[in-house]
Write an enzyme that holds these catalytic residues in place. Structure first.
Site, short mmCIF file in Angstrom:
data_model
loop_
_atom_site.label_atom_id
_atom_site.label_comp_id
_atom_site.label_asym_id
_atom_site.label_seq_id
_atom_site.Cartn_x
_atom_site.Cartn_y
_atom_site.Cartn_z
N MET A 8 38.57 5.38 2.61
CA MET A 8 38.16 6.78 2.58
C MET A 8 36.64 6.90 2.78
O MET A 8 36.16 6.78 3.87
CB MET A 8 38.59 7.39 1.27
CG MET A 8 39.45 8.61 1.50
SD MET A 8 39.67 9.48 -0.01
CE MET A 8 40.89 10.65 0.36
N CYS A 9 35.90 7.04 1.73
CA CYS A 9 34.44 7.23 1.73
C CYS A 9 34.10 8.70 2.06
O CYS A 9 34.86 9.39 2.73
CB CYS A 9 33.71 6.36 2.73
SG CYS A 9 33.82 4.60 2.39
#
Lengths: 299, 248
Positions: A1-2
């Site tokens: 994700m991030c």
């Protein structure tokens, strides 16, 4: 994700509140990357000094002593401003390499993680809102900043693997996604003389841009070339001393929202990150096109 | 609570004669809202809901299964109105990733733009987007009708099996890649067609079908159906073919 957030101010009146706005934006992206966070912020500077952001292994580290050592070795005063485990040391521009060599020779884990006339760079393991508090991001001023919340996929969770990665003086890169050819590209870049500190894919992307620009390309051209040479999923946000850019890979799976008003350009992995900005209701809000370089520069 | 909300002309919005519950998401939690919506009796057309301050929150009005009307004032985050059944959900703003994904029936109307994967894997109902939709609009569509008044991004209708995608202002690259039996109608430029997607003749029965879809979406007679091109599957990719055995 991030998660990624970024803010590039066009209206100087907002500069004192840059850190405050960035703190709010960063906090909304905690869920996208709860393991570590970092940010680069472009504040004050002068023509004769380069600011080295140095990260120590602990908050107990004696940065004053380090500044004293540097001052003796360089024969010039070295002002130091401490921010928890990090400190910003201003050394004469021409003495940057000497200062870096001295810090590298200490052998105590102290590292230079960013350098620039205006850029300061901070990153740590922990929840992003806690990292922002740790460094008092809300109190910082500047013209633009980028920040990242990390959910690690490609390398270990440690401060070295957190973003942003510096790509050269006053330049940094944050990344949401994963690169699949980073090992082979790292080998090629090592042969070209670049050095690596982590197994992280984003560090390879940052070094790639550094290498391209060292060969004489502009940041925009370096980004355009990365479309051919980097394989994987990515949304990149880059910053320079006076500029701010965005690039998504041709598939564009990784989210990206841009908003622009007369006062600012803002980036968020999700609209939530932008929802608290002043005048967002009337901003032009859009998704950057895949494989298209967007770049803003202060005039 | 009785409220009187004036519908904008031409839209299926809150009806004045029915009870309207106003929910401010700065006051009421998203979970409380969704539980309230899930608690509606089957067949309940009221109360209707007006939702304030969505501020990009995810999963607003997901999984509703009642013929009520829900109007959201502002921009929403991911998966808004996902799995919608029966309800009419109107978003007075733009929508994040996966708006109306896997919807079963009812109407979802986005007044602004929609992010990627709008209407993904939808089974039925109608999704109307007044602005543009980005990449992969209608990916893996299984029976949803989608009408986009602006344009759609790359790889829209990827592997779409059934349903319709109507686009009024052009499509990005690789439209209809690996498409099955969904029907695509696009007015304006298509940057490229994906694997096994071809243009097909627009005959009278298709014009009539398109007319029905446009009318349902409230576009009405303003749009000339003969300006559209029809695209669909060449049916070369999804059947086993002995000549292609080396590629499997």
């Amino acid at each position: 994700m991030c998660g990624i957030v970024g803010l590039f101010l066009k209206n100087e009146a907002l500069e004192p509140s840059l850190g405050k706005m960035m703190t709010t934006m960063l906090a909304t992206m905690c869920e996208r990357g709860p393991d570590s966070a970092g940010f680069a912020i472009y504040g004050g500077g002068d023509d004769v000094h380069v600011k080295l952001t140095v990260r120590a292994g602990s908050a107990a580290y004696d940065f004053e002593a380090l500044a004293g050592k540097l001052s003796d070795a360089l024969g010039a005063p070295v002002p130091v401003v401490r921010h928890d485990t990090h400190a910003v040391l201003a050394v004469p521009k021409e003495a940057e390499q000497k200062a870096r060599d001295l810090i590298a020779s200490l052998g105590d884990g102290t590292r230079v993680i960013g350098a620039g006339t205006r850029m300061e760079l901070y990153k740590e393991v922990g929840r992003p809102d806690a990292v922002a508090r740790q460094f008092k991001l809300a109190d910082m001023a500047g013209s633009h900043a980028v920040a990242h919340t990390r959910m690690a996929t490609e390398s270990a969770v440690n401060p070295g693997g957190a973003h942003p990665f510096s790509t050269g003086r006053d330049q940094c890169l944050v990344h949401n996604g994963s690169l699949s050819n980073h090992n082979s590209l790292r080998r090629e870049l090592k042969q070209a003389g670049l050095q690596f500190e982590t197994e992280n894919d984003t560090e390879v992307a940052a070094s790639y841009l550094t290498w391209r620009m060292r060969e004489g390309e502009s940041l925009g051209d370096a980004l355009r070339h990365s479309l051919a040479d980097l394989d994987g999923f990515y949304t990149f946000v880059v910053a320079t001393e006076d500029g701010f850019g965005v690039l998504r890979d041709p598939i564009a799976c990784k989210p990206a929202i841009l908003a622009e008003t007369e006062d600012y350009v803002a980036f968020g992995s999700e609209y939530r990150a932008l929802s608290g900005l002043p005048g967002i209701e009337k901003a032009k809000v859009w998704e950057p096109e895949p494989a298209t370089v967007y770049f803003w520069k202060r005039t | 609570m009785q409220a009187h909300v004036r519908a904008r002309a031409g839209d299926t919005l809150l009806r004045e004669t029915r009870a309207v519950e106003t929910i401010d998401l700065e006051v009421t939690s998203l979970r409380e809202l969704n539980q309230m919506l899930h608690g509606l009796a089957p067949g309940a057309a009221e109360p209707q809901f007006r939702i304030l301050n969505p501020r990009g929150r995810h999963a607003i009005a997901v999984g509703v299964d009642a013929p009520t009307t829900i109007e959201i004032d502002g921009n929403v985050g991911y998966y808004c109105a996902g799995m919608n059944k029966q309800a009419t959900v109107v978003i007075n703003g733009s929508a994040g990733v996966g708006v109306a994904e896997n919807m079963m029936s009812g109407l979802v109307h986005v007044k602004g733009d929609a992010s990627q994967s709008a209407g993904a894997t939808g089974c039925g109902g109608l999704l109307v987007i007044d602005g543009n939709a980005s990449a992969r609009c209608g990916i893996s569509n299984r029976g949803l009708d989608i009408v986009v008044k602006g344009s759609v991004g790359h790889m829209s209708a990827f592997m779409a099996q059934a349903g319709n995608l109507v686009v009024l202002e052009g499509a990005g690259e690789a439209l209809g890649d690996s498409i099955y039996e969904a029907r695509l109608f696009v007015r304006g430029p298509v940057q490229s067609l994906g694997a096994d997607c071809i243009e097909k003749p627009l005959r009278d029965e298709h014009r009539a079908h398109l007319r029905v879809l446009l009318d349902k979406a409230g576009v009405g007679g303003k749009v000339d159906v003969s300006e559209f091109k029809r695209y669909g599957s060449a049916r070369q990719l999804y059947h086993f073919h002995i000549d292609n055995v080396g590629a499997y």
